[in-house]
Design an enzyme around this catalytic site. Structure first.
Site, PDB file in Angstrom:
ATOM      1  N   LYS A   1     -14.055   0.414  -3.989  1.00  0.00           N
ATOM      2  CA  LYS A   1     -15.107   0.799  -3.034  1.00  0.00           C
ATOM      3  C   LYS A   1     -16.280   1.454  -3.756  1.00  0.00           C
ATOM      4  CE  LYS A   1     -12.266   1.433   1.088  1.00  0.00           C
ATOM      5  NZ  LYS A   1     -11.682   2.404   2.004  1.00  0.00           N
TER       6      LYS A   1
ATOM      7  N   HIS B   1       8.361 -27.044  -0.596  1.00  0.00           N
ATOM      8  CA  HIS B   1       7.778 -28.178  -1.302  1.00  0.00           C
ATOM      9  C   HIS B   1       6.640 -27.761  -2.229  1.00  0.00           C
ATOM     10  CE1 HIS B   1      10.089 -30.903   1.271  1.00  0.00           C
ATOM     11  NE2 HIS B   1       9.907 -29.957   2.181  1.00  0.00           N
TER      12      HIS B   1
ATOM     13  N   GLU C   1       0.822  -1.210   0.000  1.00  0.00           N
ATOM     14  CA  GLU C   1       0.000   0.000   0.000  1.00  0.00           C
ATOM     15  C   GLU C   1       0.858   1.263   0.000  1.00  0.00           C
ATOM     16  OE1 GLU C   1      -2.874   0.164   3.234  1.00  0.00           O
ATOM     17  OE2 GLU C   1      -4.537   0.135   1.843  1.00  0.00           O
TER      18      GLU C   1
HETATM   19  O1  PA5 Z   1      -3.752   1.199   6.043  1.00  0.00           O
HETATM   20  C1  PA5 Z   1      -4.878   1.619   5.839  1.00  0.00           C
HETATM   21  O2  PA5 Z   1      -5.125   2.833   5.831  1.00  0.00           O
HETATM   22  C2  PA5 Z   1      -6.040   0.683   5.590  1.00  0.00           C
HETATM   23  O3  PA5 Z   1      -5.634  -0.635   5.533  1.00  0.00           O
HETATM   24  C3  PA5 Z   1      -7.059   0.810   6.697  1.00  0.00           C
HETATM   25  O4  PA5 Z   1      -6.438   0.484   7.907  1.00  0.00           O
HETATM   26  C4  PA5 Z   1      -8.257  -0.089   6.455  1.00  0.00           C
HETATM   27  O5  PA5 Z   1      -8.853   0.220   5.235  1.00  0.00           O
HETATM   28  C5  PA5 Z   1      -9.272   0.058   7.560  1.00  0.00           C
HETATM   29  O6  PA5 Z   1      -9.683   1.385   7.669  1.00  0.00           O
HETATM   30  P1  PA5 Z   1     -10.449   1.890   8.953  1.00  0.00           P
HETATM   31  O7  PA5 Z   1      -9.565   1.722  10.123  1.00  0.00           O
HETATM   32  O8  PA5 Z   1     -10.747   3.327   8.656  1.00  0.00           O
HETATM   33  O9  PA5 Z   1     -11.692   1.050   9.057  1.00  0.00           O
END
Ligand code: PA5
Length: 426
Positions: free
Chosen positions: A416, A302, A281
């Site tokens: 989303k 394996h 990310e």
């Molecule tokens: O790293 C990030 O920003 C995402 O993985 C969020 O943690 C994830 O989408 C969850 O978001 P939230 O904590 O707002 O529910």
């Protein structure tokens, strides 16, 4: 402190070698809070802040959760769940929920699978339990729906008033749907700091409350992390975070687009999942970025061993190891020596594991896969803290070296938008 071993990568670097000047500049951007996304660099101070802030209340709430029953349901997704799960599996074991005397910790709100929900309900049975709902934004679909289920289960068992005392909410300090909901209901609340993104939040209440409920010494984690970040502030090629970041970027420039994180401890599996989110990310944007993958050795030798040894030479391998095992187990002697392995009898499994690691490293290097070694002394609170600080720091430096903002994730919005369109049509 983490040790990085680049001996298995040297022969694969280009003539210029790791770009220390670029690593220095990236570190300057990070530490000076002048790089892109600098408003999300609060994770660098999380250990000090939490130690003088919420830590005592986190420990007290965890003690309460342990008194209130035998299980905790943690509802969250992405950065609001992977760090806690990684820590608990690494330090308590992948099968911690089956160990006698352990406080059980289960994770939900990271899928939309009815089968997974029903399975969890069956596992919970008539146990007494609490719920820790975690969402920074407070509006993420999967945990929001998962929490509806968890809250309904609590209310069915304890009534509305009883359920209230068993819900712990970790969210933004001032805003968001979960914040408003929790405040209105009077649940105990913990904070996801404004200046810390989900994937960098494991050393806040997001990770620490579930960890403490699982019996992990979170005070030891926090003080080790404080020391670790200080040590990682070193401005020199001796800094392991520079070494890792500069090595992988050098290899990436030569077409190594996939990095495999390998561990030899089954309990490391979710650390690798946490690492994949952190690097994927943070770095995968603007059409560039190393693809983070993971394998679990010896099991995957394996299955994926063939591809690593002989497939396209676009891989680099980073192997995480622990210098000593937490326990030992001697290889048994067998009458008649049916498989011809009695020459190993009396040696510890840890010796065999080390031999396998050395053998695999040599084989993969000779097969054309650069190898970066990352090690800490032990699989304990200090080792966990060291790995977290090291990987976070190296991630930010590595991303800045490629010119991307390590702290945003504009790409996740696309699915989303489509998903909510589909949901509206249900
Ligand atoms: O790293 C990030 O920003 C995402 O993985 C969020 O943690 C994830 O989408 C969850 O978001 P939230 O904590 O707002 O529910």
């Amino acid at each position: 402190m983490v040790k990085v071993d680049l001996s298995g990568a040297q022969e694969f670097f280009d003539a210029a070698g790791p770009d220390w000047a670029a690593a220095a500049e990236a570190h300057r951007l990070l530490d000076g809070r002048t790089g892109a996304g600098h408003e999300f660099t609060g994770w660098l101070e999380l250990p000090q802040r939490i130690a003088s802030g919420e830590l005592k209340r986190i420990v007290a709430a965890a003690n309460n959760i342990r008194k209130q029953g035998t299980a905790l349901l943690v509802v969250g997704t992405g950065g609001s769940y992977l760090g806690a799960r990684a820590a608990i599996e690494l330090l308590r074991g992948g099968n911690h929920n089956q160990l006698p005397g352990e406080h059980q910790v289960y994770f939900m709100g990271n899928s939309l699978s009815p089968d997974a929900i029903n399975e969890l309900i069956a596992i919970l049975g008539d146990q007494d339990f609490c719920v820790n709902v975690i969402s920074k934004s407070g509006g993420t679909l999967e945990p929001a729906l998962g929490f509806r289920v968890a809250k309904a289960l609590l209310e069915a068992k304890y009534g509305r008033a009883g359920a209230k005392k068993r819900i712990y909410a970790t969210t933004d300090a001032n805003k968001g749907k979960l914040h408003d909901y929790a405040l209105g209901e009077g649940w105990e609340m913990f904070v996801v700091p404004d200046d810390v993104g989900g994937r960098f939040s494991v050393l806040s209440a997001v990770g620490l409350l579930p960890m403490a409920a699982a019996g992990i010494d979170v005070e030891a984690v926090v003080s080790a992390a404080e020391r670790e970040f200080q040590a990682l502030n070193l401005r020199s090629p001796e800094n392991p975070a520079w070494q890792y970041a500069a090595a992988r970027q050098n290899l990436y420039r030569q077409g190594r687009g996939i990095e495999i994180l390998a561990g030899y401890e089954p309990s490391f599996r979710f650390m690798a999942e946490w690492w994949k989110q952190l690097y994927g990310e943070s770095e995968g944007k603007n059409g560039i970025g190393i693809y983070p993958a993971s394998v679990e050795f010896n099991a995957d030798l394996h299955s994926m061993g063939q591809y690593i040894q002989d497939g396209p030479r676009t891989l680099m391998e980073t192997v995480v190891s622990f210098e000593r095992s937490n326990s030992g187990y001697k290889i048994p002697f067998e009458m008649g020596d049916p498989e011809g392995l009695n020459y190993l009898a009396g040696h510890d499994f840890a010796e065999a594991q080390r031999a396998a690691m050395n053998a695999v490293k040599a084989a993969h290097i000779s097969g054309g896969v650069p190898n970066i070694g990352v090690s800490v002394p032990a699989r304990d609170e200090e080792g966990f803290a060291a790995l977290v600080c090291f990987f976070e720091m190296a991630c930010a430096i590595s991303a800045y070296m490629t010119g991307v903002n390590p702290f945003d994730q504009p790409g996740v919005e696309a699915y989303k938008k489509n998903m909510f369109k589909q949901l509206a049509e249900l």
